[in-house]
Design an enzyme around this catalytic site. Structure first.
Site, PDB file in Angstrom:
ATOM      1  N   GLU A 510       0.789  -1.123   0.071  1.00  0.00           N
ATOM      2  CA  GLU A 510      -0.138  -0.042   0.006  1.00  0.00           C
ATOM      3  C   GLU A 510       0.735   1.194   0.277  1.00  0.00           C
ATOM      4  O   GLU A 510       0.576   2.179  -0.529  1.00  0.00           O
ATOM      5  CB  GLU A 510      -0.955   0.063   1.192  1.00  0.00           C
ATOM      6  CG  GLU A 510      -1.901  -1.198   1.353  1.00  0.00           C
ATOM      7  CD  GLU A 510      -2.862  -1.462  -0.020  1.00  0.00           C
ATOM      8  OE1 GLU A 510      -2.917  -0.397  -0.775  1.00  0.00           O
ATOM      9  OE2 GLU A 510      -3.237  -2.509  -0.290  1.00  0.00           O
ATOM     10  N   ASP A 574       3.488  -5.190  -5.476  1.00  0.00           N
ATOM     11  CA  ASP A 574       3.916  -6.550  -4.676  1.00  0.00           C
ATOM     12  C   ASP A 574       5.208  -6.557  -4.834  1.00  0.00           C
ATOM     13  O   ASP A 574       5.761  -7.178  -3.651  1.00  0.00           O
ATOM     14  CB  ASP A 574       3.331  -7.566  -5.912  1.00  0.00           C
ATOM     15  CG  ASP A 574       1.869  -7.658  -5.545  1.00  0.00           C
ATOM     16  OD1 ASP A 574       1.287  -7.329  -4.553  1.00  0.00           O
ATOM     17  OD2 ASP A 574       1.017  -8.248  -6.450  1.00  0.00           O
TER      18      ASP A 574
HETATM   19 ZN    ZN Z   1      -2.760  -2.497  -4.536  1.00  0.00          ZN
END
Ligand code: ZN
Length: 670
Positions: A510, A574
């Site tokens: 995030e 990621d």
């Molecule tokens: Zn995301």
């Protein structure tokens, strides 16, 4: 595909406590797989064998399983709240009676299409195209999942994140993406044919003859195809500059002279806004062309379809089943309708989410969990700061701005500090569609009332039980609902390694969204403003292209590859998130003597924990849909795509060059 034996459904009852699954479970490993060949299979192979996909799910993974546990737990809360009692709080009355009204299937069944009658009569009474705006306004206020013709609400001004302005969006489609209307391949043609059948079936449910319904479906298709052709692709929509066109009122009127905005604003109860961000002016030019060239008969047909489509979920089983057949069974491969309790819990979560979520958070989310999650967030932020300070490709000027932005990020953990006040919303135990309508109107008006007011930065876009998290570039905040901070994702009983691998990587994910292809275009205050030097921006784009090229090679299903430009932000997040979590974990445990547990080194446990959030299955039909609409790559690539770029992983599992989990040209952004 695996089948769930009927006996498993005997468990289909409310939960009074959430089940515990550890964040690292050796039983889920497939030890016959080589981690250096297919790490996802190694970490998740047995999960996938032990957890067959339920008939009512398009996908089944750790997240959806936990979400279902939460729904079952909320079912218990609602079951209790639905028992009439003078002791209920006003909140319990609302969530309990809404749930009871929804569960009263016999009443819903008996009503049939009758709840639509008033609106259908209004559509039938339309005389001319200039009558449309007033009615469309009312339909928009009452619909949460369909935006006939276009969408309209409020949002932060891209140029000034402190002010809320009106937004007019492209919309008006019944298929999940504009691509379905414009692509020429055989599958897309088949989908359009099935969609025509579905639209016709809905017209028949409204009482039209098969021949009339068929012709009406073709009219709907013609209007929607024209709108789709004028709509931006999802990849284009990742560029905020392409969605930013602030029009003063006069220019809005000039854009669509055939649409009376005054009547529309009047219908939605909005004092005419001085300016509106028209996200896609070309789309509205097409709306104008359609309004000008089509008679009122076509528009009545189009509006009847969107009314029935938007409300079908709350009508009798004939409507619910028709929608299920097309949207769930055909488009997603789901074989069975969700049980009614599940749908009803979801509607309460959507429409009274902070009343229900307040109870959920009080029962499941302790102050200790909150403190631990906040502490981990700070560790990850520290790692990102260290990373930014030594990033070789970033120049000093950009670095200072990046640090400024990082330091300005607000961490929101668990649930909102201030709960939404639903006191003015009336919920009746015997009026399900009325409850939904009133709740949706309440929410639409709440959104519209923000226009011209200061931004409420304490607000959340997800309810507390949600198993998900998000970064908001205009708020410049990261948000972790209570639902995502529980085992097996966040597990205070476990050692640090799998926790950092799992939730730590999600926090990192995030955070890096603030700096991905989309987020990096907003500054520390959430304003759309370029703070990168040209050279550094080019360096970023080069590194991001490495990731998007990597993922574009992966096959989703059949001949469909990942659209690496659509998934770029998520794939970069990621990779970066895992890297940051690894750095933070090393830092948080430095000086400690970490021992192997269960035959795995601490480093191996980090990566197994990191991968086990993603264990799961997806139906091929759902993969096909997600390839077009989902900005996330399929689960297996979210793991293998990341670890194959990391030297730390290679080392942890002693993988060799040439093995599939060791990419020769590894990508690295953060
Ligand atoms: Zn995301």
């Amino acid at each position: 595909m695996l089948f769930v034996p009927a006996c498993l459904w005997a468990q289909d009852r409310p939960l009074t406590a959430l089940p515990y699954t550890p964040s690292l479970e050796p039983a889920f490993l497939d030890r016959s797989a080589d981690p250096c060949v297919d790490f996802y299979q190694f970490t998740c192979g047995n999960w996938n064998r032990l957890n067959p996909i339920p008939a009512d799910q398009p996908r089944w993974d750790v997240y959806s399983k936990l979400q279902t546990d939460n729904l079952r737990y909320l079912w218990g809360i609602l079951d209790e709240a639905s028992k009439p009692s003078p002791d209920r709080t006003p909140q319990q009355q609302k969530i309990g009676d809404f749930f009871a009204a929804c569960m009263d299937e016999a009443a819903v069944e008996k009503a049939g299409a009758a709840p639509l009658k008033a609106r259908l009569d209004e559509i039938a009474a339309l005389k001319r195209v200039s009558d449309i705006p007033a009615l469309l306004g009312r339909l928009h206020l009452e619909s949460s999942n369909d935006s006939a013709v276009f969408g309209f609400d409020s949002s932060q001004d891209f140029a000034d994140s402190n002010s809320i302005i009106a937004f007019a969006y492209a919309g008006g489609l019944g298929l999940p993406d504009r691509d379905y209307y414009v692509k020429a391949d055989a599958k897309s043609q088949e989908t359009r044919a099935r969609y025509l059948d579905h639209v016709a079936a809905m017209f028949q449910l409204l009482g039209d003859s098969p021949a009339t319904a068929g012709a009406e479906a073709r009219t709907v298709m013609a209007i929607e195809t024209a709108l789709a052709q004028a709509s931006l692709t999802r990849v284009d929509k990742r560029d905020p500059y392409k969605l930013f066109h602030k029009y003063p009122r006069a220019r809005l009127d000039a854009l669509t002279p055939s649409f009376g905005w005054a009547a529309y604003f009047n219908a939605i109860g909005l004092a005419a806004p001085a300016e509106v961000n028209v996200t896609e002016p070309e789309f509205f030019q097409e709306v104008e062309r359609q309004l000008k060239s089509r008679g009122i008969k076509d528009w009545k047909t189009y509006l009847r379809w969107h009314l029935a489509h938007g409300q079908s979920a709350y009508l009798s089983s004939a409507f619910v089943n028709a929608s299920f057949e097309f949207y769930s069974k055909y488009l997603r491969g789901v074989t069975e309708q969700q049980p009614r309790w599940k749908r009803c819990v979801r509607y309460v979560d959507r429409d009274l989410g902070e009343a229900l979520g307040q109870v959920f958070a009080a029962k499941t989310f302790t102050a200790d969990t909150k403190a631990r999650a906040l502490e981990m967030t700070k560790e990850i932020e520290k790692a990102m700061e260290a990373d930014l300070r030594q990033l070789p490709w970033m120049g000093e000027a950009t670095r200072q701005q990046a640090l400024l932005k990082l330091h300005a990020i607000v961490n929101k953990i668990g649930y909102p500090d201030k709960w939404r006040d639903y006191s003015s919303l009336r919920i009746a135990r015997d009026d399900f569609l009325g409850d939904v309508d009133r709740a949706v109107v309440f929410e639409s008006k709440r959104e519209l009332a923000k226009i011209g007011k200061p931004v409420d930065r304490s607000e959340w876009q997800m309810t507390p039980p949600t198993v998900n998290a998000y970064y908001d570039p205009q708020m410049n905040d990261i948000n972790f609902p209570a639902g995502v901070l529980q085992p097996p994702l966040f597990d205070p009983q476990m050692d640090a390694a799998p926790n950092y691998g799992n939730t730590g990587a999600t926090i990192g994910h995030e955070l890096t969204h603030g700096f991905d292809d989309q987020g990096r275009q907003f500054d520390a205050h959430g304003n759309l403003k370029d703070w990168w030097t040209e050279k550094d921006a080019a360096e970023f784009v080069k590194r991001a292209a490495c990731v998007s090229n990597q993922y574009s090679q992966y096959t989703v299903v059949d001949d469909i590859k990942i659209n690496g430009k659509l998934t770029l932000g998520e794939d970069v997040a990621d990779l970066g998130g895992t890297m940051l979590a690894y750095m933070a974990w090393k830092d948080a445990t430095s000086g400690q003597e970490l021992k192997p547990i269960g035959g795995f080194t601490p480093e191996q446990r980090f990566f197994i924990g990191m991968a086990q959030w993603a264990c799961g299955f997806e139906r091929p039909e759902n993969k096909r849909l997600n390839a077009i609409t989902n900005e996330h790559s399929p689960d297996e690539y979210r793991i293998n795509g990341v670890v194959s770029n990391l030297p730390e992983f290679r080392q942890a599992f002693s993988c060799h060059p040439g093995q599939p989990m060791v990419r020769e040209q590894a990508c690295r952004v953060w």
